[in-house]
Design an enzyme around this catalytic site. Structure first.
Site, PDB file in Angstrom:
ATOM      1  N   ILE A  77       0.865  -1.180   0.000  1.00 32.75           N
ATOM      2  CA  ILE A  77       0.000   0.000   0.000  1.00 32.75           C
ATOM      3  C   ILE A  77       0.905   1.234   0.000  1.00 32.75           C
ATOM      4  O   ILE A  77       2.123   1.104   0.118  1.00 32.75           O
ATOM      5  CB  ILE A  77      -0.978  -0.051   1.214  1.00 32.75           C
ATOM      6  CG1 ILE A  77      -2.158   0.911   1.043  1.00 32.75           C
ATOM      7  CG2 ILE A  77      -0.244   0.188   2.524  1.00 32.75           C
ATOM      8  CD1 ILE A  77      -3.338   0.584   1.929  1.00 32.75           C
ATOM      9  N   ASN A  78       0.346   2.437  -0.148  1.00 33.05           N
ATOM     10  CA  ASN A  78       1.157   3.654  -0.069  1.00 33.05           C
ATOM     11  C   ASN A  78       0.510   4.631   0.906  1.00 33.05           C
ATOM     12  O   ASN A  78      -0.499   4.328   1.516  1.00 33.05           O
ATOM     13  CB  ASN A  78       1.344   4.261  -1.461  1.00 33.05           C
ATOM     14  CG  ASN A  78       0.022   4.645  -2.091  1.00 33.05           C
ATOM     15  OD1 ASN A  78      -0.685   5.515  -1.592  1.00 33.05           O
ATOM     16  ND2 ASN A  78      -0.341   3.973  -3.184  1.00 33.05           N
ATOM     17  N   LEU A  79       1.111   5.814   1.036  1.00 34.88           N
ATOM     18  CA  LEU A  79       0.734   6.744   2.104  1.00 34.88           C
ATOM     19  C   LEU A  79      -0.457   7.646   1.771  1.00 34.88           C
ATOM     20  O   LEU A  79      -0.791   8.533   2.549  1.00 34.88           O
ATOM     21  CB  LEU A  79       1.943   7.608   2.487  1.00 34.88           C
ATOM     22  CG  LEU A  79       3.101   6.854   3.149  1.00 34.88           C
ATOM     23  CD1 LEU A  79       4.305   7.784   3.327  1.00 34.88           C
ATOM     24  CD2 LEU A  79       2.669   6.282   4.506  1.00 34.88           C
ATOM     25  N   ALA A 139      -3.908   7.310  -5.742  1.00 41.25           N
ATOM     26  CA  ALA A 139      -2.504   6.910  -5.838  1.00 41.25           C
ATOM     27  C   ALA A 139      -2.497   5.409  -6.154  1.00 41.25           C
ATOM     28  O   ALA A 139      -2.357   4.565  -5.270  1.00 41.25           O
ATOM     29  CB  ALA A 139      -1.771   7.212  -4.536  1.00 41.25           C
TER      30      ALA A 139
END
Ligand code: PMT
Length: 208
Positions: free
Chosen positions: A22-24, A89
């Site tokens: 996952i990303n931020l 994102a």
């Protein structure tokens, strides 16, 4: 009112039953844009990856996990929209294989093979009759240069650039807009305010 389709948040790319990539991204920017569009009178469909935010007041809300699921959801909704704003994102890569059981620890290096995900915005912008497409560019360096390149490659009338390390997860941000007229800076402000200004800018471009 216009029909606006928005993607927001990160995508989650599963590795095994209990792990993934996952990303931020928090979803804050995309949710703020969904609310601003709705307040401006648009009919809004919001497709969101896994985020921890209260659902905004939109006509339709679709929750997804992975990039592939997000693409399927976008394909279902895109015919009915005038404007597509790609704030998500989306993970550029996903694990090549999914292990349905929890991977066991062994005393050995473990290699994770990644394969490219479909580019959702590229798909929409290259449809025969695309909606008005607004892309985002999250960069950690060379913001202007990379953003303008993405605008060209993805064939977008408008791209919104932001510094990833400042924008992701934050309540405030700075946005730089690139369109056929050039460069417009939206100085640092809460994302709710930036969203309002961005929706106004899109409205002006559509009047031309
Ligand atoms: O969610 P927040 O915490 O509020 O943070 C907001 C944000 C920083 C995530 C947001 O403002 C932002 O910049 N979103 C785009 C992030 C991103 O993935 O940018 P990119 O430069 O990697 O991608 C370029 C564009 O292509 C984006 O519009 C993206 O949605 C789209 N894309 C990218 C890859 C892919 N597989 N499919 C896509 O549609």
């Amino acid at each position: 009112g216009k029909r606006v389709l928005i993607t927001a948040g990160p995508t989650f790319e599963a590795i095994d039953a209990v792990r993934g990539i996952i990303n931020l991204s928090s979803g804050k920017m995309g949710y703020a844009i969904a609310s601003a569009a709705s307040n401006a009178g648009a009919t809004v469909t919001l497709i969101a990856g896994p985020v921890h935010l209260p659902k905004p007041a939109v006509q339709k809300f679709v929750s997804v996990t992975s990039a592939e699921q997000m693409l399927e959801a976008v394909k279902k909704e895109v015919d009915d929209c005038d404007i597509f704003i790609s704030v998500a994102a989306v993970a550029d890569y996903r694990p090549q294989t999914y292990e349905p059981q929890k991977i066991k620890k062994v005393n050995q290096p473990l290699t994770l093979e990644l394969v490219p995900n479909p580019d959702i915005l590229h798909y929409v912008a290259h449809l025969e009759k695309p909606p008005f497409c607004v892309g985002f560019a999250a960069e950690t360096e060379k913001l202007d240069q990379y953003a303008q390149k993405k605008r060209q490659q993805k064939r977008l009338p408008l791209i919104v650039a932001n510094l990833a390390q400042e924008a992701m997860g934050a309540n405030e941000s700075t946005l730089i807009l690139f369109d056929d007229q050039g460069k417009h800076i939206l100085p640092q402000a809460p994302k709710t305010e930036l969203a309002r200004q961005l929706i106004k800018h899109i409205g002006l471009l559509l009047e031309k």
